[in-house]
Design a protein around this motif. Structure first.
Motif, mmCIF file in Angstrom:
data_model
loop_
_atom_site.group_PDB
_atom_site.id
_atom_site.type_symbol
_atom_site.label_atom_id
_atom_site.label_comp_id
_atom_site.label_asym_id
_atom_site.label_seq_id
_atom_site.Cartn_x
_atom_site.Cartn_y
_atom_site.Cartn_z
ATOM 1 N N ARG A 172 0.837 -1.200 0.000
ATOM 2 C CA ARG A 172 0.000 0.000 0.000
ATOM 3 C C ARG A 172 0.871 1.250 0.000
ATOM 4 O O ARG A 172 0.560 2.244 -0.669
ATOM 5 C CB ARG A 172 -0.929 0.007 1.222
ATOM 6 N N ARG A 173 1.973 1.186 0.725
ATOM 7 C CA ARG A 173 2.894 2.320 0.783
ATOM 8 C C ARG A 173 3.696 2.463 -0.504
ATOM 9 O O ARG A 173 4.038 3.583 -0.899
ATOM 10 C CB ARG A 173 3.842 2.145 1.965
ATOM 11 N N ASP A 174 4.027 1.339 -1.123
ATOM 12 C CA ASP A 174 4.838 1.377 -2.346
ATOM 13 C C ASP A 174 4.545 0.132 -3.175
ATOM 14 O O ASP A 174 5.062 -0.944 -2.876
ATOM 15 C CB ASP A 174 6.330 1.454 -2.008
ATOM 16 N N PRO A 175 3.736 0.243 -4.230
ATOM 17 C CA PRO A 175 3.409 -0.927 -5.053
ATOM 18 C C PRO A 175 4.615 -1.526 -5.775
ATOM 19 O O PRO A 175 4.515 -2.633 -6.310
ATOM 20 C CB PRO A 175 2.392 -0.378 -6.066
ATOM 21 N N ALA A 176 5.740 -0.828 -5.791
ATOM 22 C CA ALA A 176 6.948 -1.332 -6.449
ATOM 23 C C ALA A 176 7.875 -2.059 -5.475
ATOM 24 O O ALA A 176 9.002 -2.405 -5.851
ATOM 25 C CB ALA A 176 7.706 -0.183 -7.117
ATOM 26 N N ASP A 177 7.433 -2.287 -4.245
ATOM 27 C CA ASP A 177 8.272 -2.972 -3.253
ATOM 28 C C ASP A 177 8.309 -4.463 -3.591
ATOM 29 O O ASP A 177 7.395 -5.221 -3.250
ATOM 30 C CB ASP A 177 7.714 -2.745 -1.845
ATOM 31 N N LEU A 178 9.357 -4.890 -4.258
ATOM 32 C CA LEU A 178 9.436 -6.268 -4.744
ATOM 33 C C LEU A 178 9.489 -7.283 -3.604
ATOM 34 O O LEU A 178 8.922 -8.372 -3.716
ATOM 35 C CB LEU A 178 10.660 -6.428 -5.649
ATOM 36 N N TRP A 179 10.185 -6.949 -2.523
ATOM 37 C CA TRP A 179 10.284 -7.922 -1.422
ATOM 38 C C TRP A 179 8.927 -8.132 -0.761
ATOM 39 O O TRP A 179 8.581 -9.255 -0.374
ATOM 40 C CB TRP A 179 11.328 -7.481 -0.406
ATOM 41 N N ALA A 180 8.148 -7.077 -0.662
ATOM 42 C CA ALA A 180 6.802 -7.215 -0.092
ATOM 43 C C ALA A 180 5.891 -7.998 -1.031
ATOM 44 O O ALA A 180 5.120 -8.864 -0.590
ATOM 45 C CB ALA A 180 6.216 -5.835 0.191
ATOM 46 N N ALA A 181 5.965 -7.693 -2.328
ATOM 47 C CA ALA A 181 5.165 -8.453 -3.303
ATOM 48 C C ALA A 181 5.509 -9.928 -3.225
ATOM 49 O O ALA A 181 4.625 -10.805 -3.271
ATOM 50 C CB ALA A 181 5.422 -7.914 -4.713
ATOM 51 N N HIS A 182 6.783 -10.213 -3.093
ATOM 52 C CA HIS A 182 7.278 -11.584 -2.999
ATOM 53 C C HIS A 182 6.777 -12.261 -1.729
ATOM 54 O O HIS A 182 6.347 -13.419 -1.738
ATOM 55 C CB HIS A 182 8.816 -11.519 -3.058
ATOM 56 N N ALA A 183 6.792 -11.544 -0.605
ATOM 57 C CA ALA A 183 6.382 -12.141 0.668
ATOM 58 C C ALA A 183 4.909 -12.539 0.641
ATOM 59 O O ALA A 183 4.535 -13.632 1.094
ATOM 60 C CB ALA A 183 6.647 -11.161 1.811
ATOM 61 N N VAL A 184 4.056 -11.672 0.095
ATOM 62 C CA VAL A 184 2.633 -12.005 0.023
ATOM 63 C C VAL A 184 2.409 -13.175 -0.934
ATOM 64 O O VAL A 184 1.560 -14.046 -0.683
ATOM 65 C CB VAL A 184 1.805 -10.773 -0.384
ATOM 66 N N ALA A 185 3.173 -13.233 -2.019
ATOM 67 C CA ALA A 185 3.065 -14.380 -2.929
ATOM 68 C C ALA A 185 3.352 -15.686 -2.190
ATOM 69 O O ALA A 185 2.697 -16.713 -2.431
ATOM 70 C CB ALA A 185 4.020 -14.212 -4.110
ATOM 71 N N HIS A 186 4.317 -15.658 -1.285
ATOM 72 C CA HIS A 186 4.612 -16.847 -0.476
ATOM 73 C C HIS A 186 3.412 -17.244 0.385
ATOM 74 O O HIS A 186 3.082 -18.434 0.493
ATOM 75 C CB HIS A 186 5.824 -16.578 0.428
ATOM 76 N N VAL A 187 2.787 -16.268 1.014
ATOM 77 C CA VAL A 187 1.616 -16.566 1.850
ATOM 78 C C VAL A 187 0.533 -17.229 1.009
ATOM 79 O O VAL A 187 -0.046 -18.266 1.397
ATOM 80 C CB VAL A 187 1.073 -15.277 2.495
ATOM 81 N N GLY A 190 -1.314 -8.031 -11.213
ATOM 82 C CA GLY A 190 -1.755 -6.683 -10.878
ATOM 83 C C GLY A 190 -0.608 -5.758 -10.504
ATOM 84 O O GLY A 190 -0.651 -4.557 -10.787
ATOM 85 N N LEU A 191 0.422 -6.315 -9.879
ATOM 86 C CA LEU A 191 1.552 -5.493 -9.447
ATOM 87 C C LEU A 191 2.651 -5.374 -10.498
ATOM 88 O O LEU A 191 3.476 -4.455 -10.426
ATOM 89 C CB LEU A 191 2.165 -6.076 -8.166
ATOM 90 N N SER A 192 2.677 -6.266 -11.466
ATOM 91 C CA SER A 192 3.808 -6.315 -12.399
ATOM 92 C C SER A 192 4.058 -5.016 -13.161
ATOM 93 O O SER A 192 5.219 -4.736 -13.500
ATOM 94 C CB SER A 192 3.667 -7.493 -13.362
ATOM 95 N N PRO A 193 3.043 -4.181 -13.441
ATOM 96 C CA PRO A 193 3.370 -2.905 -14.093
ATOM 97 C C PRO A 193 4.301 -2.013 -13.262
ATOM 98 O O PRO A 193 4.943 -1.116 -13.809
ATOM 99 C CB PRO A 193 1.999 -2.244 -14.284
#
Length: 450
Positions: A187-202, A218-221
């Protein structure tokens, strides 16, 4: 004396150099491809500041490539002559330990730094990385939860701390906390790759495949300008598709996403450990499902053969062995095994015992499997089952080695070993084996036999 963006005193000749360093640190935390250029700009502004030279050493070590260690040591030697405050000297000691093979010592020093300076984002982030690749999930979790009370939302780097909180909690099984922290970071930064990765793990752990695909697409752009972590996130997308039997889409993602050989990111580091892990593990999984992967193994096998003797990344070694076995390069596979034995006997630090207790059994089992000896593969790998976490890698990544053991046990008719393996993964994953493509056939066969 200058300060960094998190308020820590730092040795810089000017505020401009300190700000340039902060810009570089932000790139490091957010996995930006231009981070080395940001470091170069910092060094041009202040070539006598110790921290940029320490980061130069850190970046060399982050590649997990033996050929880069001399460059790391040279940068550390240069930094040693530049002085610095006590915190910076502790950073030097940690990186020194890492470059000499003392990962546990490095982790301990980073823990001391963040105990005294809980807003030292570099010590925290290096600790998070090293603890992960040493299979120390509890250390990841205690570090991030320990510093959280000292951080607030307006401190630069807070989103990256949230992303690390998400991943550490996911690996510890605290999936609700993990998802919440990861989504807040995004929410703070849609380009945060580590956060995107962590949620993908969940989402993967919980078998939420449609959500996982939608999350990543949805986040890949926002991923443009990212480094190789983009590839790993696309690997996660492929993992969702393979669970749905969508093999054509997996191969498309392989060729255009996480193993696109024409990509500038890949060409910059064509044999980067995480990229090659992604590729080999996915080809291994696809072939288990009867998918023809064509000639895709060949370029990985070439790189594997070129890296024989480089044992710095223990978890990568079974992936190199997969490529050698898949292409019938058994003589090269034997040379690789011998190089691992030699490395384990000749070196100090933590890596030799990891090679002996975990990497070698997995690699030897792969070769035995390829030679049609599944019972021998099980016998060799069985004592290592409880040690494999020491190789590093997430639950999702280690999964491929568990499937290797299961395949061999089923092929050899070793029912008790197959049942043991299924019980282990059942205890770790919320999604039952019957709903996971890599385990469903074995679980069904054992249920019928029982």
């Amino acid at each position: 004396m200058a300060h960094d963006a998190q308020g820590n005193r730092a040795t810089f000749a000017s505020d401009a150099a300190a700000h340039a360093f902060d810009h570089m640190v932000e790139g490091f935390l957010k996995y930006r491809l231009d981070t080395p250029l940001r470091l170069k700009a910092t060094l041009q502004l202040d070539p006598e500041a110790p921290l940029p030279h320490l980061m130069k050493a850190g970046f060399a070590m982050l590649a997990y490539k033996a050929a880069h260690v001399p460059a790391a040591k040279a940068a550390l030697d240069h930094a040693r002559g530049l002085g610095g405050n006590g915190r910076e000297q502790m950073h030097l000691a940690a990186l020194d330990a890492w470059a000499e093979g003392g990962q546990d010592r490095a982790i301990s020093i980073w823990e001391r730094i963040i105990a005294e300076h809980p807003r030292d984002i570099l010590a925290f982030r290096f600790h998070h990385f090293a603890a992960f690749w040493m299979g120390k999930a509890p250390a990841m979790l205690s570090a991030v939860e320990g510093i959280m009370p000292h951080w607030e939302g307006d401190i630069p780097g807070y989103g990256s701390v949230l992303a690390c909180r998400a991943f550490a909690n996911e690996e510890a099984g605290n999936l609700i906390i993990a998802e919440h922290a990861g989504r807040e970071a995004i929410r703070r930064d849609p380009a945060d790759l580590w956060a995107a990765h962590a949620v993908a793990h969940v989402l993967e752990m919980q078998g939420r495949r449609a959500e996982g695909i939608a999350w990543i697409t949805g986040l890949s752009p926002h991923f443009e300008g990212g480094n190789n972590l983009m590839h790993h996130i696309f690997w996660h997308q492929a993992m969702f598709h393979i669970e749905r039997g969508e093999h054509a889409e997996v191969l498309r993602l392989y060729d255009t996403g996480f193993r696109n050989l024409e990509s500038p990111v890949t060409q910059m580091q064509p044999d980067l450990y995480i990229d090659c892990q992604n590729a080999a593990s996915m080809l291994f999984r696809l072939e288990r499902q009867g998918v023809d992967v064509g000639t895709r193994w060949e370029e990985l096998a070439e790189k594997a053969e070129a890296r024989i003797g480089d044992c710095l990344s223990a978890f990568t070694l079974p992936h190199w062995m997969m490529a050698l076995c898949a292409t019938g390069r058994f003589a090269a596979a034997e040379r690789m095994l011998q190089s691992m034995r030699d490395d384990a006997a000749a070196n100090s630090g933590e890596n030799p015992s990891i090679l002996r207790d975990a990497a070698l059994p997995c690699c030897e089992a792969l070769l035995l499997r390829a030679r049609g000896e599944p019972a021998a593969a099980v016998a060799r790998m069985r004592p290592a089952i409880g040690e494999m976490h020491r190789l590093g890698g997430s639950h999702a990544q280690q999964d491929v080695l568990e499937q290797l053991f299961l395949d061999c046990a089923m092929a050899a008719g070793l029912t008790s070993d197959a049942e043991m393996l299924l019980e282990r993964v059942t205890g770790r994953w919320p999604t039952p084996p019957e709903r996971r493509i890599g385990y469903a056939a074995a679980a069904s066969a054992l249920r019928r036999a029982g």
